[in-house]
Design a protein around this motif. Structure first.
Motif, mmCIF file in Angstrom:
data_model
loop_
_atom_site.group_PDB
_atom_site.id
_atom_site.type_symbol
_atom_site.label_atom_id
_atom_site.label_comp_id
_atom_site.label_asym_id
_atom_site.label_seq_id
_atom_site.Cartn_x
_atom_site.Cartn_y
_atom_site.Cartn_z
ATOM 1 N N GLN A 279 0.874 -1.172 0.000
ATOM 2 C CA GLN A 279 0.000 0.000 0.000
ATOM 3 C C GLN A 279 0.911 1.222 0.000
ATOM 4 O OE1 GLN A 279 -1.935 0.833 3.815
ATOM 5 N NE2 GLN A 279 -0.680 -0.707 4.833
ATOM 6 N N GLN A 280 0.318 2.411 -0.051
ATOM 7 C CA GLN A 280 1.161 3.608 -0.098
ATOM 8 C C GLN A 280 2.052 3.693 1.137
ATOM 9 O OE1 GLN A 280 -0.956 7.162 -1.046
ATOM 10 N NE2 GLN A 280 -1.338 6.449 -3.112
ATOM 11 N N MET A 281 3.207 4.352 0.953
ATOM 12 C CA MET A 281 4.217 4.346 2.015
ATOM 13 C C MET A 281 3.688 4.864 3.354
ATOM 14 S SD MET A 281 7.574 5.535 -0.023
ATOM 15 C CE MET A 281 7.863 4.900 -1.654
ATOM 16 N N ASP A 282 2.832 5.889 3.330
ATOM 17 C CA ASP A 282 2.313 6.434 4.593
ATOM 18 C C ASP A 282 1.500 5.391 5.351
ATOM 19 O OD1 ASP A 282 3.464 8.763 4.016
ATOM 20 O OD2 ASP A 282 1.623 9.880 3.546
ATOM 21 N N GLY A 283 0.728 4.618 4.584
ATOM 22 C CA GLY A 283 -0.085 3.570 5.197
ATOM 23 C C GLY A 283 0.809 2.499 5.822
ATOM 24 N N VAL A 284 1.888 2.164 5.122
ATOM 25 C CA VAL A 284 2.826 1.154 5.648
ATOM 26 C C VAL A 284 3.430 1.682 6.959
ATOM 27 C CG1 VAL A 284 4.926 -0.180 5.196
ATOM 28 C CG2 VAL A 284 3.402 0.409 3.288
ATOM 29 N N TRP A 285 3.828 2.941 6.928
ATOM 30 C CA TRP A 285 4.464 3.534 8.115
ATOM 31 C C TRP A 285 3.509 3.521 9.310
ATOM 32 C CZ3 TRP A 285 8.445 4.045 10.823
ATOM 33 C CH2 TRP A 285 8.629 5.067 11.751
ATOM 34 N N GLY A 286 2.230 3.830 9.059
ATOM 35 C CA GLY A 286 1.231 3.816 10.136
ATOM 36 C C GLY A 286 1.143 2.423 10.764
ATOM 37 N N GLU A 287 1.151 1.404 9.908
ATOM 38 C CA GLU A 287 1.055 0.034 10.438
ATOM 39 C C GLU A 287 2.335 -0.366 11.183
ATOM 40 O OE1 GLU A 287 -0.526 -3.277 8.310
ATOM 41 O OE2 GLU A 287 -1.892 -2.065 7.113
ATOM 42 N N ILE A 288 3.468 0.138 10.699
ATOM 43 C CA ILE A 288 4.733 -0.185 11.395
ATOM 44 C C ILE A 288 4.705 0.429 12.799
ATOM 45 C CG2 ILE A 288 7.244 0.256 11.439
ATOM 46 C CD1 ILE A 288 7.253 -0.051 8.400
ATOM 47 N N LEU A 289 4.222 1.655 12.893
ATOM 48 C CA LEU A 289 4.145 2.307 14.214
ATOM 49 C C LEU A 289 3.274 1.482 15.160
ATOM 50 C CD1 LEU A 289 3.816 6.113 13.401
ATOM 51 C CD2 LEU A 289 5.764 4.904 14.391
ATOM 52 N N GLU A 290 2.139 0.999 14.631
ATOM 53 C CA GLU A 290 1.259 0.157 15.467
ATOM 54 C C GLU A 290 1.998 -1.105 15.912
ATOM 55 O OE1 GLU A 290 -1.796 0.420 16.896
ATOM 56 O OE2 GLU A 290 -1.465 2.508 16.305
ATOM 57 N N ALA A 291 2.713 -1.711 14.938
ATOM 58 C CA ALA A 291 3.398 -2.981 15.225
ATOM 59 C C ALA A 291 4.492 -2.807 16.286
ATOM 60 C CB ALA A 291 4.014 -3.541 13.945
ATOM 61 N N LEU A 292 5.067 -1.604 16.336
ATOM 62 C CA LEU A 292 6.176 -1.396 17.272
ATOM 63 C C LEU A 292 5.697 -1.128 18.704
ATOM 64 C CD1 LEU A 292 8.671 0.808 15.217
ATOM 65 C CD2 LEU A 292 8.752 -1.648 15.654
ATOM 66 N N LYS A 293 4.409 -0.762 18.814
ATOM 67 C CA LYS A 293 3.890 -0.454 20.156
ATOM 68 C C LYS A 293 3.909 -1.702 21.035
ATOM 69 C CE LYS A 293 0.655 3.239 19.099
ATOM 70 N NZ LYS A 293 -0.745 3.458 18.731
ATOM 71 N N ARG A 294 4.004 -1.474 22.330
ATOM 72 C CA ARG A 294 3.882 -2.586 23.269
ATOM 73 C C ARG A 294 2.454 -3.100 23.219
ATOM 74 N NH1 ARG A 294 6.085 -0.128 28.439
ATOM 75 N NH2 ARG A 294 8.073 0.285 27.483
ATOM 76 N N SER A 295 2.272 -4.433 23.154
ATOM 77 C CA SER A 295 0.876 -4.888 23.039
ATOM 78 C C SER A 295 0.305 -5.135 24.432
ATOM 79 C CB SER A 295 0.801 -6.144 22.199
ATOM 80 O OG SER A 295 1.894 -6.967 22.491
#
Ligand code: ADP
Ligand code: AMP
Length: 295
Positions: A279-295
Motif C-alpha cells: 500500500q502507499q508508504m504512509d499507510g505502511v508507516w502507520g502500520e509499522i508504528l502500530e506494530a512497534l507499540k507494546r501490546s
C-alpha cells in the motif's frame, strides 16, 4: 526547577530597583541569560517525583539496566526495509544495521570481505553465513547499539538467526520484535528496477513512487541519470548492480527458501508482527508504528 529559577530571577530584578539605569539594563540582560541557561538546564533533566535526574544519568541507566530494543525489519528485497528503517531509527534513536549496506561498503573499499562477497552479491546469491555473522557480531558491540538496534537484511538464514540468538543470549538479551513487511512478489520487480539509492546513507528513492526532487525525465520518459541527486546532500544517486530482473528471481528464491522459515523460528516467542507493505508508504508507516507499540 524552573519555578525556582524564575523566583530567583524575580528576586534579582526586585533588588535591581535601587541601582542606576545602566546597571539595571545590564542586569536585565544578565537576568535573561541566566533565565535561558536555567531553562536549558531544566530541559536536560527528567523529573522523578520531586527529584530530578540528568539525561546523561538516565541514558547510562538505560544502557546498563534496561533490556536492549532489538528489532528485525523483515521482508523480501523491495519490501520497504530501507525506506522505513531510517524513520524507526530517527524515532527511537537506535541505529539501523543493514548487512547489505555494510557488504556494499566492503565491496567498494575492496576489503578482504568485499572481494569475497562481490560476485555472489551481483548475482543475487547469499554471502556465507560466517562472513555476515562476523560482521554483525562486531557491529552490535559498538557504543551506538547500547540501547538497541534495527536489523535490516539479517538474519537471512536459520543458521544466522540461531547465531544471533546465541550472541544475544550470552548477554541475557533476545530479539524483541520482528516486523514482517508483507508484499506479493508481483510488485517487487517494478520497485527494484525503479530504485535509486544514495550510497553513503542508504537512502532509497524510486523513479515513480519516491522520486528525488531533482529528477528530470528525457523525451522517452526515462530519468536522466545526472539529475538523480540525493535530496539532502545533492550527491549523485546510483542503481545497484543486483537490482535487475534476473538477479531478483534468484534473490526471491533465496528469500522464500531460506529466509521465510525464520518467521516460524520467532513466532513462538510472540514477537512477530505482520504489516501490509503493499500500500502507499504512509499507510505502511502507520502500520509499522502500530506494530512497534507494546501490546
Ligand atoms: P528494501 O530495503 O526492503 O529492499 P526499499 O525500501 O529500498 O526496499 O524499497 C524498494 C523500492 O521500492 C524503493 O525504490 C522504494 O522507494 C520503493 N518503495 C518502498 N515502499 C514502497 C511502497 N509502499 N510503495 C511503492 N514503492 C515503494
Ligand atoms: P540487501 O541490501 O539486503 O538486499 O542485500 C544485498 C545483498 O547482500 C544480498 O543479495 C546478499 O548477496 C548480501 N547479503 C546481505 N545481507 C546478507 C545476509 N544476512 N546473508 C547473506 N547475504 C547477505
Amino acid at each position: 526547577m524552573s519555578s525556582i529559577a524564575i523566583k530567583t530571577c524575580a528576586e534579582r530584578s526586585k533588588n535591581s530597583a535601587h541601582l542606576p539605569l545602566l546597571a539595571v539594563a545590564g542586569l536585565a540582560a544578565a537576568t535573561a541569560t541566566f533565565r535561558r541557561e536555567e531553562e536549558e538546564k531544566t530541559q536536560n533533566f527528567f523529573f522523578k517525583g520531586d527529584k530530578k535526574e540528568s539525561v546523561a544519568d538516565m541514558k547510562a541507566k538505560f544502557s546498563t539496566y534496561w533490556p536492549r530494543n532489538i528489532m528485525i525489519l523483515f521482508g523480501p528485497p523491495g519490501a520497504g526495509k530501507g525506506t522505513h528503517g531510517p524513520k524507526v531509527e530517527n524515532m527511537l534513536g537506535i541505529p539501523q544495521l543493514s548487512t547489505g549496506d555494510m557488504l556494499r561498503a566492503a565491496v567498494a573499499a575492496q576489503t578482504e570481505v568485499g572481494k569475497k562477497a562481490q560476485a555472489v552479491m551481483k548475482a543475487g546469491g547469499l554471502v556465507s553465513n560466517d562472513i555476515v555473522i562476523g560482521i554483525i557480531r562486531d557491529r552490535i558491540k559498538e557504543k551506538d547499539c547500547n540501547l538497541g538496534f534495527i536489523l535490516d537484511g539479517f538474519p537471512r538464514t536459520l543458521e544466522q538467526a540461531k547465531a544471533l540468538d546465541k550472541m544475544l543470549a550470552d548477554e541475557g538479551a533476545a530479539v524483541s520484535k520482528v516486523v514482517e513487511l508483507e508484499v506479493p512478489d508481483s510488485v517487487l520487480e517494478e520497485r527494484i528496477c525503479g530504485r535509486w539509492i544514495h550510497k553513503k546513507s542508504g537512502r532509497s528513492y524510486h523513479v515513480k513512487y519516491a522520486a528525488p526532487k531533482s529528477m528530470k525525465l528525457s523525451s522517452d520518459s526515462k530519468p536522466i541519470p545526472e539529475t538523480m541527486l540525493d535530496d539532502e546532500t545533492g550527491e549523485p544517486l546510483m542503481q545497484r548492480g543486483d537490482d535487475t530482473p534476473t538477479a531478483l528471481v534468484k534473490r526471491l528464491k533465496g528469500y522464500h527458501g531460506e529466509t521465510v522459515p525464520i518467521l516460524n523460528h520467532y513466532k513462538p516467542n510472540g514477537v512477530v508482527a505482520s504489516v501490509n507493505a503493499n500500500q502507499q508508504m504512509d499507510g505502511v508507516w502507520g502500520e509499522i508504528l502500530e506494530a512497534l507499540k507494546r501490546s
